[in-house]
Design a protein around this motif. Structure first.
Motif, mmCIF file in Angstrom:
data_model
loop_
_atom_site.group_PDB
_atom_site.id
_atom_site.type_symbol
_atom_site.label_atom_id
_atom_site.label_comp_id
_atom_site.label_asym_id
_atom_site.label_seq_id
_atom_site.Cartn_x
_atom_site.Cartn_y
_atom_site.Cartn_z
ATOM 1 N N UNK A 196 0.839 -1.208 0.000
ATOM 2 C CA UNK A 196 0.000 0.000 0.000
ATOM 3 C C UNK A 196 0.871 1.254 0.000
ATOM 4 N N UNK A 197 1.923 1.257 0.806
ATOM 5 C CA UNK A 197 2.785 2.447 0.864
ATOM 6 C C UNK A 197 3.503 2.644 -0.474
ATOM 7 N N UNK A 198 3.923 1.530 -1.089
ATOM 8 C CA UNK A 198 4.582 1.663 -2.406
ATOM 9 C C UNK A 198 3.621 2.320 -3.394
ATOM 10 N N UNK A 199 2.352 1.921 -3.349
ATOM 11 C CA UNK A 199 1.365 2.507 -4.275
ATOM 12 C C UNK A 199 1.164 3.992 -3.970
ATOM 13 N N UNK A 200 1.124 4.338 -2.691
ATOM 14 C CA UNK A 200 0.926 5.746 -2.313
ATOM 15 C C UNK A 200 2.132 6.575 -2.762
ATOM 16 N N UNK A 201 3.317 6.080 -2.462
ATOM 17 C CA UNK A 201 4.531 6.841 -2.817
ATOM 18 C C UNK A 201 4.655 6.970 -4.333
ATOM 19 N N UNK A 202 4.232 5.925 -5.039
ATOM 20 C CA UNK A 202 4.272 5.969 -6.509
ATOM 21 C C UNK A 202 3.318 7.042 -7.016
ATOM 22 N N UNK A 203 2.137 7.101 -6.414
ATOM 23 C CA UNK A 203 1.145 8.095 -6.848
ATOM 24 C C UNK A 203 1.633 9.515 -6.551
ATOM 25 N N UNK A 204 2.381 9.656 -5.431
ATOM 26 C CA UNK A 204 2.899 10.994 -5.099
ATOM 27 C C UNK A 204 3.816 11.508 -6.206
ATOM 28 N N UNK A 205 4.405 10.577 -6.959
ATOM 29 C CA UNK A 205 5.329 10.985 -8.014
ATOM 30 C C UNK A 205 4.634 11.141 -9.358
ATOM 31 N N UNK A 206 3.312 11.002 -9.377
ATOM 32 C CA UNK A 206 2.576 11.253 -10.619
ATOM 33 C C UNK A 206 2.657 12.712 -10.994
ATOM 34 N N UNK A 207 2.544 13.568 -9.996
ATOM 35 C CA UNK A 207 2.571 14.995 -10.268
ATOM 36 C C UNK A 207 3.994 15.488 -10.049
ATOM 37 N N UNK A 208 4.572 15.977 -11.102
ATOM 38 C CA UNK A 208 5.975 16.351 -11.054
ATOM 39 C C UNK A 208 6.087 17.852 -11.290
ATOM 40 N N UNK A 209 6.935 18.529 -10.531
ATOM 41 C CA UNK A 209 7.049 19.979 -10.719
ATOM 42 C C UNK A 209 7.437 20.325 -12.153
ATOM 43 N N UNK A 210 6.911 21.435 -12.621
ATOM 44 C CA UNK A 210 7.225 21.883 -13.974
ATOM 45 C C UNK A 210 8.741 21.976 -14.145
ATOM 46 N N UNK A 211 9.197 21.589 -15.302
ATOM 47 C CA UNK A 211 10.623 21.723 -15.601
ATOM 48 C C UNK A 211 11.419 20.481 -15.226
ATOM 49 N N UNK A 212 10.740 19.458 -14.715
ATOM 50 C CA UNK A 212 11.472 18.239 -14.334
ATOM 51 C C UNK A 212 11.200 17.117 -15.320
ATOM 52 N N UNK A 213 12.088 16.148 -15.318
ATOM 53 C CA UNK A 213 11.869 14.951 -16.108
ATOM 54 C C UNK A 213 11.893 13.748 -15.182
ATOM 55 N N UNK A 214 11.174 12.726 -15.591
ATOM 56 C CA UNK A 214 11.041 11.561 -14.723
ATOM 57 C C UNK A 214 11.565 10.328 -15.436
ATOM 58 N N UNK A 215 12.461 9.629 -14.778
ATOM 59 C CA UNK A 215 12.985 8.385 -15.320
ATOM 60 C C UNK A 215 12.341 7.255 -14.534
ATOM 61 N N UNK A 216 11.696 6.351 -15.257
ATOM 62 C CA UNK A 216 11.032 5.214 -14.600
ATOM 63 C C UNK A 216 11.783 3.945 -14.982
ATOM 64 N N UNK A 217 12.132 3.145 -14.004
ATOM 65 C CA UNK A 217 13.064 2.035 -14.224
ATOM 66 C C UNK A 217 12.580 0.738 -13.594
ATOM 67 N N UNK A 218 12.926 -0.355 -14.228
ATOM 68 C CA UNK A 218 12.783 -1.655 -13.559
ATOM 69 C C UNK A 218 13.640 -2.679 -14.271
#
Ligand code: ATP
Length: 619
Positions: A196-218
Motif C-alpha cells: 500500500x505504501x509503495x502505491x501511495x509513494x508511486x502516486x505521489x510521483x505522478x505529479x511532477x514539478x514543472x521543468x522536471x523529467x522523470x525516469x522510470x526504471x525496472x
C-alpha cells in the motif's frame, strides 16, 4: 519518575517472568527501541502518559494532513476489507505519529481504544514506547511489533505492522499501520502495508514539478508503470526526487538528492543509450517522461493545457486526420465516440486532439482511467458524494469527475474495465444528463461531451455478457480504431517526427539512416508510447553531437529481421556479397548483438565475426 528499566535486558527478564521463560529475544530493532525508551526513563509497568488532542487542535491537525489523507484514501479503502476480515484496524498517522484515521473491525476498534489507539492520540515512541508506528518513524523503515515486544505492558494485546510514507524528497509524511489482536498471527500485515505504501509513494510521483523529467526504471520491462518501478525525478542533471525503489535500483540513498546524476546512472557501466544498469550491474529497462510527468493512473484535468500530452500536437497521418475531423463533428453534435486500439496507440492523444479542436476546447478535459480506480471507489470518484456518505469520506463531500467535466469533455479510458454494477449508473447519468452523488437525494444536471477508449473488443464483451448492450449502443454509435504501430505504413515518418520532438536535434544528436530504419522495423508492443519513450531516452543519454547507429539501440528493443538491402547491380549474383548484406542487416536488426544476429541467421557467432565484423573493423 522512577524508571523500572535500566537496560533492555531488565525488560526482557521482566517479560520472561510475566510470559514464561520461552519468550524469544526480540529482534535488534525492538532492542534498540527498548534502549531508547529506557534512556528516556519510560516506566514499562505504567500506562503511558498520553493526552489525546483537544477538538480544536485535532481539527487543525486534520486540516494540515488533508492532502495526505486524500492521497492515501484508495489504499486505506483497499486495506479496509483485509482489516475487517482479520479483525484488525488500518491506521493512518501524520509525520509525528498522531493518529488521524482508523478503519476496520469495530469490535477490535473498541479494544484498541482502551489502550488509546484511536484518532487524536500521538503514538510516537518517546510518548508511547516501542510500537510499530513510533518505532517505524524513528528508524525510518518498516517496523513490526508483536504483543510483549511493546514497551508498555498494556500494549501487549496489540500486534502492529507499520511503514513510514516518504515524499519524493525523502521527508516522512506519515505512517500507514495495520494493527490487530496479538493473539492472532498477522502474517501478511507488513507485506500488505508495504504494498500500500509503495502505491501511495508511486502516486505521489505522478505529479511532477514543472521543468522536471522523470525516469522510470525496472529490471523487468513488464513492471514499468506499476508501483514497483523505480522513479527518479531530474531537474536538468540534478536528482531532485525519487522513490525508494528508484534509489535502491541505482545504489543511491536519500543523501544523493540534490547531486548531479545524469550520465552516472548505474555508475560507469557500458556507455550507450539505455545501457542502464542497476547497482549490481543487471540491465535495467527505463522510460523517460517529459515535462510535466503525466498522471496515468487516475485522473487528469487539463484545463489550462488541453494538449498537455503532446505540446506540439499529435503526429497524424492523413487517414487519422480524417477520423479526427469526423469525431470532432460528432462531438459537436453531442454524439459520443469510442476509440479502440492496443495500448499506446494514441487513444488518449486522439481524444485530447478532438477536445482541442471541438467547440468545448476552452472547457475542462477530464480523463478517468476506469481500470486504475479501485472498484470500491469508482462510484464515489465518478458521481461524487455527499458529506459523511461513508467512513473516510472527505468532510465537505466531493464533486465527482462527471461534474468536474462540466461544459467540457469526459474521457473514460479503459471503459471495458468498468464493473457491470456501475455500467447501469453510468448509462442512467448519460441518458438523464444528471448525476446522483453517493449518499445524495437530489440529482444534479450535467453537460459534457464523451469519448470512451478501450483496448478490448467491446462488441465481443457485449456478446459474452461482460458489457451492457444498452450502454454499448449509447456510447458507441461511432467507433474509431487506431492501428498498432506494426500495421502502420508511415513508421519511418513517425520515427522521424517523434525524434524531431525529442531533445536530440537541439543537442546536435542525430539518428543514422540505418538506425532510423531499425527503429521503424523494430517490434514495439507498447506502440507509440514505447517508441516515443525510447527516442526520448536515446536523446537524453547520447553525447551532444553524436550520430546514433543501430548498435546504440537498447537491447530490449526486439527487432524484426530487417529486409536485406538490394545488392548493387554490379554485385548482384555474387553469393558472398548477398550473404554479407544479410549478416549486416541481421546485426543492425539485433542492435549489434552478435549472438542474436547469428542465431537469427542460423550460423555460428564465429562465422559472423569472421565474415562481417572483422571486415567492419578493417581487418
Ligand atoms: N499521434 C501521436 N503523435 C505523437 N505521439 C503520440 C501519438 N500518439 C501517441 N503518442 C505517444 O504515445 C504516448 C501514449 O499515447 P496515449 O496515452 O494516447 O495511448 P493510449 O492508446 O491511450 O494508451 P493506453 O491504452 O495504454 O491508455 C503519448 O504520450 C505520446 O508520447
Amino acid at each position: 519518575m522512577q524508571s523500572r528499566v535500566t537496560t533492555p535486558r531488565t525488560l526482557l527478564a521482566a517479560r520472561r517472568q510475566a510470559f514464561g521463560p520461552g519468550m524469544a529475544e526480540p529482534p535488534p530493532p525492538i532492542l534498540r527501541s527498548w534502549e531508547r525508551c529506557a534512556a528516556l526513563g519510560l516506566d514499562f509497568g505504567q500506562r503511558p502518559r498520553v493526552e489525546p488532542l483537544g477538538s480544536a487542535e485535532m481539527r487543525a491537525a486534520f486540516d494540515r494532513s488533508e492532502a495526505l489523507r486524500q492521497t492515501c484514501r484508495p489504499e486505506i479503502e483497499a486495506l479496509h476489507a483485509e482489516a475487517q476480515a482479520t479483525g484488525s484496524l488500518v491506521i493512518l498517522t501524520d509525520a509525528d505519529g498522531l493518529i488521524l484515521d482508523t478503519l476496520g473491525s469495530d469490535a477490535f476498534a473498541g479494544r484498541a481504544a482502551q489502550v488509546a489507539l484511536r484518532p487524536g492520540v500521538p503514538w510516537s515512541e518517546s510518548l508511547t514506547g516501542t510500537n510499530a508506528i513510533g518505532t517505524a518513524l524513528v528508524e525510518r523503515r518498516p517496523a513490526e511489533v508483536r504483543g510483549a515486544e511493546h514497551y508498555f505492558e498494556p500494549h501487549r494485546i496489540l500486534s502492529c505492522a507499520a511503514m513510514p510514507i516518504l515524499g519524493a524528497d525523502g521527508t516522512v509524511l506519515g505512517v500507514l499501520d495495520l494493527t490487530g489482536p496479538a493473539a492472532i498471527h498477522q502474517g501478511h500485515a507488513l507485506g500488505l502495508v508495504g504494498l500500500a505504501v509503495a502505491a501511495i509513494e508511486h502516486r505521489l510521483l505522478d505529479t511532477v514539478p514543472t521543468g522536471c523529467e522523470v525516469l522510470r526504471l525496472h529490471r523487468d520491462a513488464g513492471l514499468l508503470g506499476t508501483p514497483r518501478e523505480g522513479v527518479l525525478v531530474f531537474e536538468g542533471r540534478r536528482l531532485v526526487g525519487a522513490n525508494r525503489h528508484g534509489l535502491a535500483l541505482l545504489g543511491l540513498s536519500w543523501g544523493d538528492l540534490g547531486t548531479e546524476q545524469a550520465g552516472g546512472h548505474g555508475g560507469d557501466t557500458a556507455p550507450g543509450p539505455l545501457s542502464l544498469r542497476d547497482a549490481t550491474g543487471a540491465p535495467l529497462y527505463g522510460r523517460l517522461q517529459g515535462v510535466p510527468a503525466r498522471r496515468r493512473s487516475t485522473v487528469e484535468t487539463a484545463r489550462q493545457n488541453p494538449a498537455a500530452l503532446i505540446p506540439e500536437g499529435p503526429i497524424l497521418d492523413p487517414a487519422t486526420e480524417k477520423l479526427l475531423a469526423r469525431a470532432v463533428r460528432l462531438i459537436d453534435a453531442g454524439i459520443p465516440v469510442v476509440v479502440e486500439g492496443e495500448t499506446g496507440t494514441g487513444k488518449e492523444v486522439f481524444a485530447r486532439a478532438a477536445h482541442a479542436a471541438c467547440a468545448r476546447a476552452q472547457k475542462p478535459f477530464v480523463a478517468v482511467n476506469c481500470a486504475a480506480l479501485p472498484e470500491t471507489l469508482i462510484e464515489a470518484e465518478l458521481f461524487g458524494y455527499e458529506p459523511g456518505a461513508f467512513t473516510g469520506a472527505a468532510r465537505h463531500g466531493a464533486k465527482g469527475l462527471l461534474r468536474q467535466a462540466e461544459g467540457g469533455l469526459l474521457f473514460l479510458d479503459e471503459i471495458g474495465d468498468m464493473p457491470l454494477s456501475l455500467q447501469s449508473r453510468l448509462l442512467r447519468a448519460l441518458q438523464e444528463r444528471e448525476v446522483l452523488p453517493v449518499g445524495g437525494t437530489r440529482p444534479i444536471p450535467v453537460d459534457f461531451a464523451l469519448i470512451c477508449a478501450t483496448h478490448r473488443d467491446l462488441s465481443r464483451m457485449v456478446e459474452e455478457g461482460a458489457f451492457r448492450a444498452d450502454l454499448f449502443y449509447r456510447i458507441a454509435p461511432y467507433r474509431v480504431r487506431l492501428a498498432p504501430l506494426r500495421e502502420r505504413p508511415d513508421r519511418l515518418a513517425l520515427v522521424r517526427g517523434l525524434w524531431a520532438r525529442s531533445d536530440g536535434p537541439a543537442r546536435g544528436v542525430s539518428l543514422s539512416p540505418d538506425c532510423e530504419a531499425a527503429l521503424a522495423e523494430a517490434e514495439w508492443p507498447g506502440n507509440l508510447r514505447q517508441l516515443a519513450a525510447c527516442l526520448k531516452a536515446l536523446a537524453a543519454l547520447a553525447e551532444a553531437g553524436e550520430v546514433l547507429g543501430p548498435a546504440d539501440l537498447p537491447e530490449g528493443v526486439a527487432c524484426r529481421p530487417a529486409p536485406a538491402p538490394v545488392p548493387r547491380r554490379e554485385e548482384a549474383g555474387r553469393l558472398d556479397v548477398l550473404a554479407q548484406d544479410a549478416m549486416r542487416a541481421a546485426l543492425a536488426a539485433h542492435g549489434g548483438n552478435v549472438s542474436r544476429a547469428a542465431r537469427s541467421l542460423g550460423i555460428s557467432r564465429s562465422t559472423l565475426y569472421r565474415r562481417c565484423l572483422t571486415e567492419r573493423a578493417g581487418v
